[in-house]
Design a protein around this motif. Structure first.
Motif, PDB file in Angstrom:
ATOM      1  N   ASN A  62      19.379 -27.473  31.459  1.00 27.63           N
ATOM      2  CA  ASN A  62      19.940 -28.412  32.441  1.00 27.63           C
ATOM      3  C   ASN A  62      18.900 -29.423  32.929  1.00 27.63           C
ATOM      4  OD1 ASN A  62      22.610 -27.277  32.556  1.00 27.63           O
ATOM      5  ND2 ASN A  62      21.680 -25.557  33.639  1.00 27.63           N
ATOM      6  N   PRO A  63      18.364 -30.239  32.025  1.00 21.98           N
ATOM      7  CA  PRO A  63      17.329 -31.201  32.445  1.00 21.98           C
ATOM      8  C   PRO A  63      17.879 -32.208  33.454  1.00 21.98           C
ATOM      9  CG  PRO A  63      18.119 -31.714  30.250  1.00 21.98           C
ATOM     10  CD  PRO A  63      18.743 -30.408  30.629  1.00 21.98           C
ATOM     11  N   ARG A  64      17.006 -32.638  34.358  1.00 20.44           N
ATOM     12  CA  ARG A  64      17.411 -33.558  35.416  1.00 20.44           C
ATOM     13  C   ARG A  64      17.370 -35.015  34.987  1.00 20.44           C
ATOM     14  NH1 ARG A  64      13.232 -31.486  39.542  1.00 20.44           N
ATOM     15  NH2 ARG A  64      12.226 -31.225  37.552  1.00 20.44           N
ATOM     16  N   SER A  65      16.764 -35.292  33.821  1.00 18.49           N
ATOM     17  CA  SER A  65      16.675 -36.675  33.350  1.00 18.49           C
ATOM     18  C   SER A  65      16.402 -36.695  31.853  1.00 18.49           C
ATOM     19  CB  SER A  65      15.548 -37.416  34.083  1.00 18.49           C
ATOM     20  OG  SER A  65      14.286 -36.914  33.658  1.00 18.49           O
ATOM     21  N   LEU A  66      16.553 -37.876  31.257  1.00 24.20           N
ATOM     22  CA  LEU A  66      16.227 -38.025  29.839  1.00 24.20           C
ATOM     23  C   LEU A  66      14.735 -37.837  29.595  1.00 24.20           C
ATOM     24  CD1 LEU A  66      18.437 -40.971  28.530  1.00 24.20           C
ATOM     25  CD2 LEU A  66      18.863 -38.525  28.474  1.00 24.20           C
ATOM     26  N   HIS A  67      13.916 -38.247  30.554  1.00 25.07           N
ATOM     27  CA  HIS A  67      12.463 -38.080  30.405  1.00 25.07           C
ATOM     28  C   HIS A  67      12.085 -36.601  30.413  1.00 25.07           C
ATOM     29  CE1 HIS A  67      11.140 -42.218  30.257  1.00 25.07           C
ATOM     30  NE2 HIS A  67      12.082 -42.488  31.147  1.00 25.07           N
ATOM     31  N   GLU A  68      12.731 -35.828  31.265  1.00 26.52           N
ATOM     32  CA  GLU A  68      12.472 -34.390  31.266  1.00 26.52           C
ATOM     33  C   GLU A  68      12.920 -33.780  29.933  1.00 26.52           C
ATOM     34  OE1 GLU A  68      14.042 -30.398  33.535  1.00 26.52           O
ATOM     35  OE2 GLU A  68      13.845 -32.231  34.733  1.00 26.52           O
ATOM     36  N   LEU A  69      14.072 -34.215  29.428  1.00 23.26           N
ATOM     37  CA  LEU A  69      14.555 -33.727  28.136  1.00 23.26           C
ATOM     38  C   LEU A  69      13.615 -34.153  27.009  1.00 23.26           C
ATOM     39  CD1 LEU A  69      16.757 -32.240  26.560  1.00 23.26           C
ATOM     40  CD2 LEU A  69      18.035 -34.404  26.471  1.00 23.26           C
ATOM     41  N   ALA A  70      13.086 -35.360  27.099  1.00 27.73           N
ATOM     42  CA  ALA A  70      12.127 -35.835  26.099  1.00 27.73           C
ATOM     43  C   ALA A  70      10.889 -34.943  26.082  1.00 27.73           C
ATOM     44  CB  ALA A  70      11.743 -37.285  26.373  1.00 27.73           C
ATOM     45  N   GLU A  99      19.573 -40.636  40.832  1.00 25.72           N
ATOM     46  CA  GLU A  99      18.762 -41.518  41.660  1.00 25.72           C
ATOM     47  C   GLU A  99      17.948 -42.468  40.792  1.00 25.72           C
ATOM     48  OE1 GLU A  99      14.889 -38.973  42.714  1.00 25.72           O
ATOM     49  OE2 GLU A  99      16.750 -38.077  43.446  1.00 25.72           O
ATOM     50  N   ARG A 100      17.830 -43.688  41.263  1.00 25.78           N
ATOM     51  CA  ARG A 100      17.080 -44.753  40.587  1.00 25.78           C
ATOM     52  C   ARG A 100      17.512 -44.944  39.131  1.00 25.78           C
ATOM     53  NH1 ARG A 100      11.009 -43.641  42.470  1.00 25.78           N
ATOM     54  NH2 ARG A 100      11.715 -41.515  42.509  1.00 25.78           N
ATOM     55  N   GLY A 101      18.793 -44.728  38.853  1.00 26.57           N
ATOM     56  CA  GLY A 101      19.334 -44.986  37.524  1.00 26.57           C
ATOM     57  C   GLY A 101      19.001 -43.950  36.465  1.00 26.57           C
ATOM     58  N   LYS A 102      18.381 -42.847  36.861  1.00 30.22           N
ATOM     59  CA  LYS A 102      18.066 -41.798  35.894  1.00 30.22           C
ATOM     60  C   LYS A 102      19.357 -41.194  35.359  1.00 30.22           C
ATOM     61  CE  LYS A 102      13.638 -40.264  37.761  1.00 30.22           C
ATOM     62  NZ  LYS A 102      12.922 -39.129  38.342  1.00 30.22           N
ATOM     63  N   LEU A 103      19.369 -40.925  34.043  1.00 34.07           N
ATOM     64  CA  LEU A 103      20.521 -40.291  33.416  1.00 34.07           C
ATOM     65  C   LEU A 103      20.263 -38.800  33.246  1.00 34.07           C
ATOM     66  CD1 LEU A 103      21.494 -42.857  30.645  1.00 34.07           C
ATOM     67  CD2 LEU A 103      22.610 -42.462  32.838  1.00 34.07           C
ATOM     68  N   ARG A 104      21.231 -38.004  33.698  1.00 32.54           N
ATOM     69  CA  ARG A 104      21.138 -36.557  33.551  1.00 32.54           C
ATOM     70  C   ARG A 104      22.198 -36.111  32.547  1.00 32.54           C
ATOM     71  NH1 ARG A 104      24.005 -32.477  35.508  1.00 32.54           N
ATOM     72  NH2 ARG A 104      25.059 -33.762  37.041  1.00 32.54           N
ATOM     73  N   PRO A 105      21.775 -35.551  31.398  1.00 26.93           N
ATOM     74  CA  PRO A 105      22.749 -35.126  30.394  1.00 26.93           C
ATOM     75  C   PRO A 105      23.353 -33.765  30.734  1.00 26.93           C
ATOM     76  CG  PRO A 105      20.536 -34.737  29.589  1.00 26.93           C
ATOM     77  CD  PRO A 105      20.398 -35.405  30.937  1.00 26.93           C
ATOM     78  N   GLU A 106      24.624 -33.607  30.381  1.00 26.95           N
ATOM     79  CA  GLU A 106      25.320 -32.339  30.577  1.00 26.95           C
ATOM     80  C   GLU A 106      26.179 -32.079  29.338  1.00 26.95           C
ATOM     81  OE1 GLU A 106      28.646 -30.394  33.573  1.00 26.95           O
ATOM     82  OE2 GLU A 106      28.530 -32.564  33.347  1.00 26.95           O
ATOM     83  N   VAL A 107      26.101 -30.886  28.785  1.00 23.49           N
ATOM     84  CA  VAL A 107      26.945 -30.500  27.659  1.00 23.49           C
ATOM     85  C   VAL A 107      28.307 -30.118  28.218  1.00 23.49           C
ATOM     86  CG1 VAL A 107      27.250 -28.837  25.778  1.00 23.49           C
ATOM     87  CG2 VAL A 107      24.988 -29.741  26.275  1.00 23.49           C
ATOM     88  N   THR A 108      29.365 -30.664  27.634  1.00 25.93           N
ATOM     89  CA  THR A 108      30.700 -30.471  28.189  1.00 25.93           C
ATOM     90  C   THR A 108      31.497 -29.350  27.511  1.00 25.93           C
ATOM     91  OG1 THR A 108      31.488 -32.264  26.766  1.00 25.93           O
ATOM     92  CG2 THR A 108      30.900 -32.833  29.020  1.00 25.93           C
ATOM     93  N   PHE A 109      31.054 -28.859  26.347  1.00 19.45           N
ATOM     94  CA  PHE A 109      31.764 -27.807  25.626  1.00 19.45           C
ATOM     95  C   PHE A 109      30.781 -26.772  25.122  1.00 19.45           C
ATOM     96  CE2 PHE A 109      34.421 -31.527  25.321  1.00 19.45           C
ATOM     97  CZ  PHE A 109      35.678 -31.012  25.612  1.00 19.45           C
ATOM     98  N   GLN A 110      31.229 -25.531  25.062  1.00 20.43           N
ATOM     99  CA  GLN A 110      30.390 -24.476  24.496  1.00 20.43           C
ATOM    100  C   GLN A 110      30.677 -24.265  23.012  1.00 20.43           C
ATOM    101  OE1 GLN A 110      32.390 -23.601  27.320  1.00 20.43           O
ATOM    102  NE2 GLN A 110      30.783 -24.070  28.775  1.00 20.43           N
ATOM    103  N   GLU A 111      31.821 -24.767  22.567  1.00 22.25           N
ATOM    104  CA  GLU A 111      32.242 -24.520  21.199  1.00 22.25           C
ATOM    105  C   GLU A 111      32.956 -25.754  20.653  1.00 22.25           C
ATOM    106  OE1 GLU A 111      35.470 -21.457  19.883  1.00 22.25           O
ATOM    107  OE2 GLU A 111      33.625 -20.378  20.380  1.00 22.25           O
ATOM    108  N   ILE A 112      32.794 -26.000  19.359  1.00 19.46           N
ATOM    109  CA  ILE A 112      33.484 -27.096  18.690  1.00 19.46           C
ATOM    110  C   ILE A 112      34.248 -26.504  17.522  1.00 19.46           C
ATOM    111  CG2 ILE A 112      33.224 -29.257  17.424  1.00 19.46           C
ATOM    112  CD1 ILE A 112      30.599 -29.645  19.025  1.00 19.46           C
ATOM    113  N   GLN A 113      35.514 -26.877  17.434  1.00 20.49           N
ATOM    114  CA  GLN A 113      36.371 -26.344  16.385  1.00 20.49           C
ATOM    115  C   GLN A 113      36.857 -27.524  15.534  1.00 20.49           C
ATOM    116  OE1 GLN A 113      40.313 -24.687  17.503  1.00 20.49           O
ATOM    117  NE2 GLN A 113      39.301 -22.750  16.961  1.00 20.49           N
ATOM    118  N   LEU A 114      36.623 -27.438  14.234  1.00 19.21           N
ATOM    119  CA  LEU A 114      36.999 -28.490  13.301  1.00 19.21           C
ATOM    120  C   LEU A 114      38.327 -28.160  12.639  1.00 19.21           C
ATOM    121  CD1 LEU A 114      36.392 -31.058  11.630  1.00 19.21           C
ATOM    122  CD2 LEU A 114      35.169 -29.591  10.027  1.00 19.21           C
ATOM    123  N   GLU A 115      39.228 -29.132  12.632  1.00 14.51           N
ATOM    124  CA  GLU A 115      40.509 -29.007  11.952  1.00 14.51           C
ATOM    125  C   GLU A 115      40.577 -30.100  10.897  1.00 14.51           C
ATOM    126  OE1 GLU A 115      44.939 -29.772  13.393  1.00 14.51           O
ATOM    127  OE2 GLU A 115      44.002 -28.025  14.330  1.00 14.51           O
TER     128      GLU A 115
END
Length: 119
Positions: A62-70, A99-115
């Motif tokens: 759960n990184p707080r910003s793209l820089h933290e994820l980097a 804050e200050r335009g920082k982007l915080r990424p969040e994963v929205t699904f735990q699973e992906i199913q292909l049809e």
């Protein structure tokens, strides 16, 4: 567990489906894919091993910003931004403005199913 259903269809098939829905000729079911790719290759590129590892890293830390994820991944912020914006278009992640335009990424699904139909 939230699951994202994705489908593979040609541009022509997606257009015909969209028109049928708009004209009331087709009512999509709750089990239908929510995201569509035009080829298995485009699906595989987006969910490469490297990008799946990125999604797992985001979900685990759960990184707080793209820089933290980097810092966590060793990838450049520019590379991450491009990759995550593409993933956001397909509904795989959500980018929250902080804050200050920082982007915080969040994963929205735990699973992906292909049809995918073989015909």
């Amino acid at each position: 567990m939230k699951t994202l259903k994705v489908g593979i269809a040609s541009y022509e098939q997606m257009k015909a489906r969209t028109l049928a829905i708009a004209n009331g000729e087709l009512k999509p079911s709750a089990n239908d894919p929510k995201v569509w790719f035009t080829s298995p290759e485009s699906f595989a590129r987006l969910l490469s091993n490297r990008n799946r590892a990125l999604l797992a890293q985001i979900a685990d830390t759960n990184p707080r910003s793209l820089h933290e994820l980097a810092d966590l991944t060793g990838r450049t912020p520019g590379n991450l931004s491009r990759t995550l914006r593409t993933m956001e278009r397909y509904g795989l992640v959500r980018l929250h403005k902080g804050e200050r335009g920082k982007l915080r990424p969040e994963v929205t699904f735990q699973e992906i199913q292909l049809e995918m139909s073989l015909s």
